[in-house]
Enzyme design. Structure first.
Site, PDB file in Angstrom:
ATOM      1  N   SER A  63       5.672   8.262 -13.154  1.00  0.00           N
ATOM      2  CA  SER A  63       6.081   7.038 -12.449  1.00  0.00           C
ATOM      3  C   SER A  63       6.651   6.045 -13.448  1.00  0.00           C
ATOM      4  CB  SER A  63       4.900   6.395 -11.730  1.00  0.00           C
ATOM      5  OG  SER A  63       5.280   5.088 -11.335  1.00  0.00           O
ATOM      6  N   LEU A 130       1.318  -5.324   0.012  1.00  0.00           N
ATOM      7  CA  LEU A 130       2.488  -4.810   0.732  1.00  0.00           C
ATOM      8  C   LEU A 130       2.482  -3.281   0.760  1.00  0.00           C
ATOM      9  CD1 LEU A 130       5.251  -7.261  -0.584  1.00  0.00           C
ATOM     10  CD2 LEU A 130       3.833  -7.475   1.453  1.00  0.00           C
ATOM     11  N   SER A 131       1.317  -2.712   0.469  1.00  0.00           N
ATOM     12  CA  SER A 131       1.091  -1.271   0.675  1.00  0.00           C
ATOM     13  C   SER A 131       1.852  -0.326  -0.225  1.00  0.00           C
ATOM     14  CB  SER A 131       1.413  -0.892   2.123  1.00  0.00           C
ATOM     15  OG  SER A 131       0.273  -1.017   2.862  1.00  0.00           O
ATOM     16  N   SER A 132       1.851  -0.616  -1.512  1.00  0.00           N
ATOM     17  CA  SER A 132       2.496   0.340  -2.418  1.00  0.00           C
ATOM     18  C   SER A 132       1.755   1.672  -2.381  1.00  0.00           C
ATOM     19  CB  SER A 132       2.578  -0.219  -3.839  1.00  0.00           C
ATOM     20  OG  SER A 132       1.313  -0.584  -4.293  1.00  0.00           O
ATOM     21  N   SER A 133       0.443   1.661  -2.168  1.00  0.00           N
ATOM     22  CA  SER A 133      -0.278   2.941  -2.178  1.00  0.00           C
ATOM     23  C   SER A 133       0.033   3.770  -0.933  1.00  0.00           C
ATOM     24  CB  SER A 133      -1.783   2.735  -2.356  1.00  0.00           C
ATOM     25  OG  SER A 133      -2.239   1.742  -1.499  1.00  0.00           O
ATOM     26  N   GLU A 165      -6.528   8.780   1.490  1.00  0.00           N
ATOM     27  CA  GLU A 165      -7.009   7.505   0.935  1.00  0.00           C
ATOM     28  C   GLU A 165      -8.503   7.313   1.227  1.00  0.00           C
ATOM     29  OE1 GLU A 165      -4.276   4.479   0.637  1.00  0.00           O
ATOM     30  OE2 GLU A 165      -5.759   2.975   0.126  1.00  0.00           O
ATOM     31  N   ASP A 177      -1.185   1.039   7.752  1.00  0.00           N
ATOM     32  CA  ASP A 177      -0.152   1.044   6.712  1.00  0.00           C
ATOM     33  C   ASP A 177       0.623   2.358   6.714  1.00  0.00           C
ATOM     34  OD1 ASP A 177      -1.442  -1.266   6.180  1.00  0.00           O
ATOM     35  OD2 ASP A 177      -2.348  -0.615   4.294  1.00  0.00           O
ATOM     36  N   TYR A 227     -13.552  -4.502   0.815  1.00  0.00           N
ATOM     37  CA  TYR A 227     -12.926  -3.994   2.035  1.00  0.00           C
ATOM     38  C   TYR A 227     -13.908  -3.089   2.770  1.00  0.00           C
ATOM     39  CZ  TYR A 227      -9.511  -1.688   5.050  1.00  0.00           C
ATOM     40  OH  TYR A 227      -8.830  -1.195   6.144  1.00  0.00           O
TER      41      TYR A 227
HETATM   42  C1  GLA Z   1      -5.313  -2.648   4.128  1.00  0.00           C
HETATM   43  C2  GLA Z   1      -5.652  -1.342   4.834  1.00  0.00           C
HETATM   44  C3  GLA Z   1      -5.213  -1.356   6.292  1.00  0.00           C
HETATM   45  C4  GLA Z   1      -5.679  -2.624   7.014  1.00  0.00           C
HETATM   46  C5  GLA Z   1      -5.359  -3.865   6.188  1.00  0.00           C
HETATM   47  C6  GLA Z   1      -5.975  -5.111   6.774  1.00  0.00           C
HETATM   48  O1  GLA Z   1      -3.931  -2.777   4.017  1.00  0.00           O
HETATM   49  O2  GLA Z   1      -5.051  -0.253   4.177  1.00  0.00           O
HETATM   50  O3  GLA Z   1      -5.680  -0.192   6.932  1.00  0.00           O
HETATM   51  O4  GLA Z   1      -7.040  -2.555   7.341  1.00  0.00           O
HETATM   52  O5  GLA Z   1      -5.829  -3.744   4.848  1.00  0.00           O
HETATM   53  O6  GLA Z   1      -5.416  -5.387   8.020  1.00  0.00           O
END
Ligand code: GLA
Length: 390
Positions: A63, A130-133, A165, A177, A227
């Site tokens: 990467s 912003l969900s890079s994973s 995950e 996500d 979380y």
């Molecule tokens: C992270 C998790 C999601 C969701 C959000 C909160 O992004 O990966 O599944 O729970 O937090 O809304």
């Protein structure tokens, strides 16, 4: 991406290039594991991969965003023993997300024995909400589908990515996500019912307003364990309510919840559940407000969501609370809230197009003065998953 592939692996003959977006959640936060409705959009920023099959069973991962890790090797012959990789400080190494997905696909969809060389490069800021994973997980599942003829739908790609995950990485995230990254398309948000996985594309038409994301640059802290704690607190609340009519917290209306809320004696647990139930209603209200072009109401719902995440769910942080309060003072800002898992990361907002420039300057300066951090601003552009080479 082909140049990068060439730089790392010597030549780029036959390398294919793929893209998966990042995502921003407009509303419906922390309810995808409570059976709620969520309303995310996929972004034009995301993760790219250039990949080429090998003749042996070796996989070589690289990467550009984590070049310090160099090329990481894994052997498909050994996939049963794969475990997530961590560095000397116990920090997760990025390619664990990919390995988790590959393992899931081999175990549940198609065993393949020829490896590949792959380079990744992303332009989603890491640890920013912003969900890079999820982007790299879904991208990996998607290029495996395309290159190894894996018979898997995009929805199942979302599911295996989430499972990787949950089980391989140990982050008990919901489906939101991975789902939006797999199915998102231009000009639309997706209203997803996380209990039934029914979804609908909702056109994002904001008139003369835009969605703007502000990256606080406050790296998320302890988000994994906090979380998982939030998730188990919600499960506990549901257990205490103990009514077979409700399979999940979001099965309850606000009125139904308030009738039984008092049985949850621990205030923190009660508040977690209260957030979930009200946030679910806010999501539905937001989609309706958008259809009615009632942007004022959209903004009000964003603020309400923020305060609920801050006070009831306790996943905000002082940096983003500050950004929300300062944003409120600026004419033309319609609404704002923390987005994603929380504990830092990004704020999402809706504002008039003609205020964006001044907003960026005023907020950027106020934020720098207070926290000595350079916030970053992105006007949202919606993107979708793609194969970029033919
Ligand atoms: C992270 C998790 C999601 C969701 C959000 C909160 O992004 O990966 O599944 O729970 O937090 O809304």
């Amino acid at each position: 991406m082909k140049d990068l592939f060439c730089k790392i692996f010597g030549d780029n003959k036959d390398a294919l290039v793929f893209f998966a977006p990042g995502r921003v959640n407009l509303i419906g936060e922390h309810i995808d594991y409570n059976g709620g409705e969520v309303f995310p959009v996929s972004l034009s920023i995301g993760t790219y991969a250039a990949i080429r099959k090998r003749e042996d069973s070796i996989i070589q991962f690289y990467s550009e965003n984590f070049s310090e890790n160099g090329i990481i090797k894994a052997d498909l012959k050994d996939y049963k023993n794969w475990e997530k990789l961590t560095d000397d400080n116990g920090k997760l190494i990025w390619c664990s997300y990919c390995m988790g997905v590959i393992k899931e696909i081999i175990e549940n969809y198609k065993a393949f024995d020829k490896g590949f060389d792959v380079v990744y490069k992303g332009n989603i800021p890491n640890s920013s909400g912003l969900s890079s994973s999820a982007s790299i997980e879904v991208l990996t599942a998607y290029f495996l589908k395309e290159m190894y003829d894996v018979d898997i739908s995009m929805i199942d790609i979302a599911k295996v990515s989430m499972k990787a995950e949950n089980d391989f990485i140990g982050m008990k995230c919901g489906i939101m996500d991975q789902f939006i990254i797999a199915v998102g398309k231009e000009n639309c948000g997706v209203l997803l019912n996380t209990q039934t996985l029914k979804y609908e594309y909702v056109p994002i038409d904001l008139g003369d307003n835009s969605i703007v994301i502000i990256n606080s640059k406050k790296k998320r802290n302890l988000s994994g364990s906090e979380y998982n704690t939030r998730r188990s607190q919600c499960e506990e609340a549901l257990k205490i309510i103990n009514n077979p009519a409700y399979e999940c917290l979001c099965d309850m209306t606000v009125t139904e919840f308030e009738k039984v809320a008092a049985v949850i004696s621990e205030k923190t647990i009660q508040n977690r559940a209260r957030h979930a139930v009200y946030e679910n209603k806010r999501t539905k209200d937001m989609v309706k407000a958008l259809a009615d072009k009632n942007y004022e109401l959209c903004g009000k719902l964003l603020y309400e969501s923020h305060y609920s995440l801050k006070d009831l769910y306790e996943v905000s942080c002082e940096e983003i609370d500050f950004l929300v309060e300062e944003s409120k003072k600026i004419d033309g800002v319609i609404g704002a809230r923390i987005t994603g898992a929380g504990f830092g990361g990004c704020m999402v907002s809706i504002m008039k197009n003609d205020v964006i420039e001044d907003y960026t300057e005023i907020i950027g300066k106020a934020y720098k003065d207070k926290f000595n951090l350079d916030a970053e601003f992105y006007k949202v552009d919606i993107g979708s998953i793609k194969k970029l080479t033919v």
